[in-house]
Motif scaffolding. Structure first.
Motif, short mmCIF file in Angstrom:
data_model
loop_
_atom_site.label_atom_id
_atom_site.label_comp_id
_atom_site.label_asym_id
_atom_site.label_seq_id
_atom_site.Cartn_x
_atom_site.Cartn_y
_atom_site.Cartn_z
N HIS A 140 0.85 -1.20 0.00
CA HIS A 140 0.00 0.00 0.00
C HIS A 140 0.87 1.24 0.00
CE1 HIS A 140 -3.36 -2.63 0.92
NE2 HIS A 140 -2.54 -3.24 1.76
N GLY A 142 2.16 4.96 0.78
CA GLY A 142 1.96 5.85 1.92
C GLY A 142 3.30 6.45 2.34
N TRP A 168 -5.30 11.01 11.27
CA TRP A 168 -4.72 10.06 10.32
C TRP A 168 -4.85 8.63 10.84
CZ3 TRP A 168 0.45 13.24 10.19
CH2 TRP A 168 0.22 14.47 9.54
N ARG A 193 -1.45 6.76 5.20
CA ARG A 193 -2.01 6.95 3.87
C ARG A 193 -2.51 8.39 3.73
NH1 ARG A 193 -5.06 2.30 1.47
NH2 ARG A 193 -5.69 1.68 3.54
N ASP A 194 -2.53 8.87 2.54
CA ASP A 194 -3.16 10.15 2.21
C ASP A 194 -2.59 11.34 3.01
OD1 ASP A 194 -4.77 8.68 0.55
OD2 ASP A 194 -6.29 8.37 2.10
N VAL A 195 -1.32 11.30 3.23
CA VAL A 195 -0.70 12.48 3.88
C VAL A 195 0.55 12.85 3.08
CG1 VAL A 195 -1.50 12.02 6.21
CG2 VAL A 195 0.62 10.99 5.42
N THR A 196 1.04 14.06 3.26
CA THR A 196 2.29 14.43 2.59
C THR A 196 3.43 14.38 3.59
OG1 THR A 196 2.04 16.75 3.10
CG2 THR A 196 1.03 16.00 1.05
N GLU A 199 3.50 17.38 5.96
CA GLU A 199 2.50 17.30 7.03
C GLU A 199 3.00 16.39 8.15
OE1 GLU A 199 -1.78 17.82 4.73
OE2 GLU A 199 -0.81 15.86 4.81
N ASP A 217 8.60 8.17 0.83
CA ASP A 217 7.39 7.64 0.21
C ASP A 217 7.62 6.17 -0.09
OD1 ASP A 217 5.65 9.99 -0.28
OD2 ASP A 217 7.47 10.69 -1.26
#
Lengths: 218, 701, 303
Positions: A140, A142, A168, A193-196, A199, A217
């Protein structure tokens, strides 16, 4: 997270009377390194590994070419296999790390899984690595971050709280004693997941005494 | 769990398999050029009509071909090792330990004189030398895993003390005792009722995941296959003609035969008014006498010269989709339009005069069978209440369908109407005459007006007499036509059945199942009866034959305006064929009304459960998951109050157990026998919803 | 039977529709049936033996030079010679001639008595099997009572009561054989009567007699024919036994059982005269049994 969830059920197997030549071809064709040998009712009789297929030169030293051919063609799987009492096996209800321990301590790459002497599956180092992969949510995408923190109770909770405060979720998490820093603990992987990246750095730098030693990443 | 790193060797890899049977007339090639593979943990179906060789393939794998069958070519690689040409001893070991088989009839696999526990444990005690007590424990665990209620008790029972569904569970449990890598199932649910079948299919899916067992599932039922497997191979006349993932085969079949099969099955919810069945013409070639080119060529609408000359190979048409057709791509591109005259013929509207007086009226009918008391002396005489307080009306030209599971009393009701059983009480009125009496007491004119079509094609005709004689007999008996014209009339009937005069002198054994059924229909309508009662007339037939026979019945009805009562257990067929439907449960009608009303809310809870259990041959169809618990109670001592309360998933309370439910009238003749208020019943969701998407040539032009 | 009933015009129309392959069909099925017999070696052997005796019976006057009743006082209890091929008996009669003429009686009486037993038994079996209930109960209990007697005792009682003669032998064998046939037919009828075509006949309002004799009986014929063939064997045995006990055909009619009985006294001086008729009886019975067995096996083989 038990052996029964990660082992290969219904592994390829051989009868004790299979000839060595055939076993060699069988393992080659199916690309396997370990071949359990079973008798009636799938009772485990032994295990053939790539090593077992190598013939001890001492045995053949005194023979001429024709005799060697004769011996080779007459050899059966049961002549070269590691016989049952000497095969290290595990039960399917132990944990996967327990199986890993056995394999590391014995320096072997494969464990037949048995129940009442009956072969129910086989677990190899590849299965364990697959397990590691799954634990780390490798498939996955992330942000994977390694945080070093003091080896004190409640530290991990602080970290998790900081992440939870952002709303998160954590895909995977694992920790080890920091290899080269005494008294420290590496919460090796926190995968989100779904974070930079930014952040994450911003959020985690808030936690006191914690240090991001790796972020990427993945 | 991710499987990608596991060894890639398939559990079963069949290559170019050919099997022949030796007969009086020489070798008959029953299976030719069959190749497929089954990966570990995969459920792979083989679907085909009777005689296509699907079971022969299974028997070839386990080497049960009998004295006169043998594998003439090919390989059967099981877990990488070839089973063909092995010694019986080696095969025995592999089969016993790693391949298990489940058959259609569970009683074939169970020893009737041994307790369940003993015969299950025997496998372990003999095979694995397990101590008996431990083996019994293990069996109980296994029975729990196959979701057998009360396993500790079941192991002490004999097979005959279990219901059909439970027996099949025991057999499946026994098959799994050795933890086989491959489980071959040959029509394991065909003998079961639809609600039981649904639970067994659920079980099979669960076990397949849990045991990581590869399943080879053999069936003739496209709906079951869609529910249970991920891949499917379609067999025709001994060859695989198409092979792909289930959704590919069902939504975009490449082979004309597969396409034809899809057009033969009525979809659940479609009726004769808005759809039609398009049967495959001709019949399956005999394996003794195969066409030189494509085996499907004689029946194919797209056949060209190349098809007659060269046999097509099973070739990949797109990724993971194999077909045995020269022109697969073109055929799919062309799309399919039914011939126009065909559409016109089968879709013309027939009107039933709703205001007409009912032709047949049955009120409060009861038919009880006495059973001998179990006690030696004394003991009250008991009765099986096969039909208990049933009222139906049939108007002229109408078709009433009666559905229900086995033992619901639908056959008894029909038998009572025709006079094969004596009614216990109730009014039976037919054309204004009282018919509450056995057939032997009725007047010949009355007998003539009520005729019947039977279920089993093999026993419907007298094997000793020619077709012509048997159709002619009612003509002579009822003097429908003057004596001299009997033969002419028989010829006319044969033509009407699309059989033709050359069948006149044939004996029943020279006919196929569908042809026998046509003769049976001809015999029933020969006396020009007002009402024809059809007792499961198509359930023993293959789907392509079934479609043709249903079309024939529709035609007859249109031509001579016959009124019909149609019994069936297949809800799609009943929906397709009937104007009105009665759903029966345990001797009573649960719901009755116009066909379209039965298949949409409001439902009786039993109808709802039935509909959610029907296997639908469409992977896009989504059904509610309702499974009935337990077995149908005995009709000897039916439950009080509402008879369905013991299994009802929507039971509302004590009232269901104590009081007979009221009839809820939903209008337009649709009535539901239930305590739940109508308003609440109306709020149910439809059982079946189909995700939108294009279907190949199913809709009207 | 349907073709006969057709009018000429119908038949013509029919012929036009029949393709050449269709017309051949009945012939093929006959050849099929013959091939069943020819396929079984056992059946062929049996058939050859039976046909041999049939041939002997038909050509008895040709085969035997002597009159079976003529006594030759100069040649009593002789072994085989050029004049008497199989020797003579105690009264100086030609054994060959008596054997040949004896086969005539036995091949007449045995099938005749079996036919009678089959007719009576079939009737009772059909009635019991089709009607069931009380009728069945009564018929079957009576037949059970008959079958409870040892057969030989039953023969003795019957013959003693009505006296020995050809017709009485037939009556006795019918009486003893009918219950067995009835049981067979009843079990077949019980099986057949639940078939759908019987339902269909009932729904046409057919009479019970039509259903029994036209719907059920034709479908019971296979097992019935094989059973009858075995029964002919038993009947031959029974006739031989009765003859031996002196309850068969009254002398001097040539009768195999009687011949054995008469020659038995001289078994030490002229053993062959006992052997010939004994051989004749056993070979005929064995032949019939082989034929029936072979037929049964072949007809059930590929099912």
């Amino acid at each position: 997270m038990l052996v029964k969830d990660y082992m290969t059920r219904h592994p390829l197997m051989a009868a004790p009377d299979m000839s060595l030549v055939e076993a060699q071809r069988f393992m080659g064709q199916n690309n396997i390194r370990h071949l359990p040998v079973v008798g009636d009712g799938k009772r485990l009789l032994g295990l053939v590994t790539r090593q077992s297929l190598l013939i001890d030169p001492g045995r053949l030293g005194s023979l001429n070419v024709w005799e060697i051919a004769g011996v080779l063609s007459g050899l059966k799987v049961k002549d070269v296999m590691i016989k049952a009492p000497n095969v290290i096996t595990v039960s399917q209800d132990i944990t996967i790390e327990e199986a890993a321990r056995v394999m590391v301590e014995r320096r072997i790459g494969c464990l037949p899984v048995v129940q009442d002497d009956v072969l129910v599956g086989i677990i190899t180092e590849v299965d364990l690595l697959a397990h590691l992969m799954e634990m780390m949510a490798t498939r996955h995408p992330g942000i994977r971050v390694t945080v070093r923190m003091p080896d004190v109770r409640g530290e991990l909770a602080k970290l998790v709280a900081a992440i939870a405060a952002q709303g998160w979720g954590i895909l995977a998490c694992g920790g080890v004693a920091a290899p080269k820093a005494a008294g420290k603990w590496d919460a090796a992987v926190l995968k989100m997941r779904d974070v930079t990246r930014e952040e994450v750095i911003a959020a985690l730098s808030q936690v006191e005494g914690h240090e991001i030693i790796d972020i990427r990443d993945a | 769990m991710q499987q990608s790193h596991k060894p890639q060797t398939p559990i079963l890899d069949v290559r170019d398999l050919a099997i022949s049977y030796e007969t009086r007339y020489g070798d008959v090639p029953a299976v030719r050029d069959v190749s497929f593979d089954i990966q570990r943990g995969e459920a792979h179906s083989i679907v085909g009509e009777s005689g296509c060789g699907k079971s022969t393939v299974a028997f070839g794998i386990v080497n049960f071909l009998g004295r006169n069958g043998r594998i003439v070519n090919g390989q059967i690689l099981f877990q990488g090792q070839d089973l063909v040409g092995r010694s019986p001893e080696e095969l025995r070991q592999v089969r016993g330990d790693r391949i298990a088989m489940v058959y259609q009839d569970p009683m074939q696999a169970l020893n009737p004189s041994m307790r369940i526990g003993d015969q299950m444990a025997e496998v372990l005690v003999v095979h694995r030398m397990m101590p008996r007590a431990r083996a019994l424990d293990y069996c109980v665990t296994m029975l729990k895993r196959v979701q057998m209620p009360d396993p500790e008790n079941v192991i002490r029972r004999y097979p005959h003390q279990l219901s059909g569904g439970q027996q099949q569970r025991v057999v499946i449990g026994m098959a799994l005792l050795n933890d086989p890598a491959l489980l071959i199932m040959d029509e394991p649910t065909t003998a079961l009722d639809v609600t039981v079948e649904a639970t067994v299919l659920d079980l099979i899916s669960t076990l397949q995941r849990e045991f990581d067992t590869a399943i080879m599932y053999i069936s003739h039922n496209l709906g079951v296959v869609a529910r249970v497997s991920s891949k499917v191979a379609v067999m025709y006349a001994g060859e695989i003609v198409e092979r792909a993932a289930v959704s590919d085969v069902y939504l975009s079949p490449y082979h004309p035969y597969t396409q034809g099969l899809m057009r033969c099955v009525p979809r659940l919810g479609q009726s004769k008014r808005e759809s039609f069945l398009y049967p495959i013409r001709g019949r399956v070639p005999s394996p003794k006498n195969l066409p030189p080119g494509c085996i499907f060529e004689p029946r194919c609408d797209y056949a060209r010269d190349l098809c007659r000359q060269r046999r097509p190979e099973l070739r990949p048409i797109k990724l993971g989709h194999w077909g045995r057709c020269h022109f697969a791509e073109e055929i799919v591109q062309m799309g399919w339009q039914p011939p126009e005259d065909f559409v016109a013929q089968y879709t013309a509207e027939r009107s039933v005069d709703a205001a007409a007086r009912p032709l047949l009226k049955v009120t409060h009918a009861q038919t009880f069978y006495p059973v001998a008391s179990q006690k030696l002396i004394g003991g009250k005489k008991q009765f099986v209440r096969a039909v208990d307080d049933v009222s139906i009306e049939v108007r002229k030209g109408e078709t009433l369908g009666i559905v229900g599971e086995s033992g619901c009393g639908k056959s008894t009701l029909v038998k009572t109407i025709v006079g094969m059983e004596k009614p216990t009480s109730g009014d039976f009125e037919f054309m204004g005459f009282d018919i509450a009496m056995p057939v032997s007491k009725r007047k010949l004119e009355l007998i003539q007006e009520l005729q019947m079509v039977f279920q089993n094609p093999d026993s419907t005709l007298n094997p000793s007499f020619s077709v012509g004689y048997q159709i002619g007999r009612p003509l002579r008996r009822f003097q429908t036509v003057p004596r001299g014209q009997v033969e002419g009339e028989v010829m006319r009937l044969l033509d009407m059945m699309k059989l033709g005069g050359r069948y006149y002198n044939r004996l029943p054994r020279q006919l196929s199942g569908g042809e026998k059924q046509r003769v049976g229909i001809a015999r029933a309508i020969a006396g020009r009866p007002e009402v024809v009662l059809c007792d499961e007339p198509v359930s023993a037939l293959d789907v392509s034959v079934q479609a043709a026979v249903l079309n024939l019945l529709l035609e007859i009805q249109k031509e001579i305006d016959t009124t019909m009562i149609f019994i069936a257990h297949d809800l799609s067929v009943v929906r397709f064929f009937c104007d009105n439907i009665a759903v029966m449960y345990l001797g009573q009608i649960a719901e009755i009304g116009p066909a379209e009303a039965i298949y949409a809310p409001p439902y009786h809870p039993y109808t709802e459960a039935l509909l959610s259990a029907v296997p639908i041959p469409d992977p896009r169809a989504e059904q509610k998951h309702i499974r009935l618990e337990g077995a149908v109670p005995s009709a000897l001592n039916p439950p009080s109050g509402c008879r369905f309360h013991t299994r009802c998933p929507r039971k509302i309370g004590k009232i269901c157990e104590t009081e007979t439910p009221p009839w809820r009238d939903a209008g337009n003749g649709h009535r539901i026998f239930c305590h739940i208020p109508l308003a609440e019943l109306r709020q149910m969701d439809p059982v079946v919803t189909v995700r939108p998407g294009n279907r190949l040539g199913r809709q009207h032009a | 039977m349907t073709m006969d009933a057709q009018t000429a015009s119908d038949r013509k129309r029919n012929m036009r529709r029949l393709s050449p392959t269709e017309l051949k069909r009945p012939k093929e099925s006959l050849r099929d049936r013959m091939s069943i017999i020819l396929r079984s070696r056992v059946a062929i052997i049996g058939l050859v033996i039976v046909l041999f005796w049939v041939w002997v019976a038909i050509f008895a006057p040709v085969i035997s030079v002597h009159d079976p009743l003529a006594q030759d006082a100069t040649a009593i209890n002789q072994g085989p010679s050029a004049q008497y091929l199989l020797g003579t008996d105690a009264l100086g009669r030609d054994v060959l001639a008596r054997l040949a003429y004896g086969s005539r009686t036995i091949l007449m009486l045995a099938p005749l008595s079996v036919l009678a037993a089959v007719i009576v038994g079939t009737f009772l079996g059909l009635v019991g099997g089709y009607f069931g209930g009380l009728v069945d109960e009564i018929v079957m209990r009576i037949l059970d009572a008959i079958m409870a007697f040892p057969t030989i005792l039953l023969y003795l009682i019957i013959i003693a009561a009505i006296g020995p003669s050809a017709i009485n032998v037939v009556i006795a064998i019918t009486f003893v054989g009918a219950p067995g046939v009835a049981r067979l037919v009843r079990s077949l009828a019980l099986d057949i009567r639940v078939r759908d075509y019987i339902r269909a006949a009932e729904l046409r309002g057919e009479s019970p007699w039509y259903i029994m004799f036209f719907e059920i009986l034709p479908n019971a014929r296979g097992p019935l024919i094989i059973d009858s063939m075995l029964r002919v064997g038993y009947a031959i045995f029974a006739i031989g036994t009765l003859g031996f006990l002196g309850l068969g055909l009254p002398p001097p009619t040539p009768d195999w059982g009687g011949m054995i009985s008469a020659a038995r006294k001289y078994i030490w001086t002229n053993p062959l005269s006992v052997l010939w008729p004994a051989l004749a009886i056993s070979s005929l019975v064995v032949g019939l049994n082989l034929f029936a067995d072979g037929l049964r096996e072949e007809s059930t083989r590929y099912q």
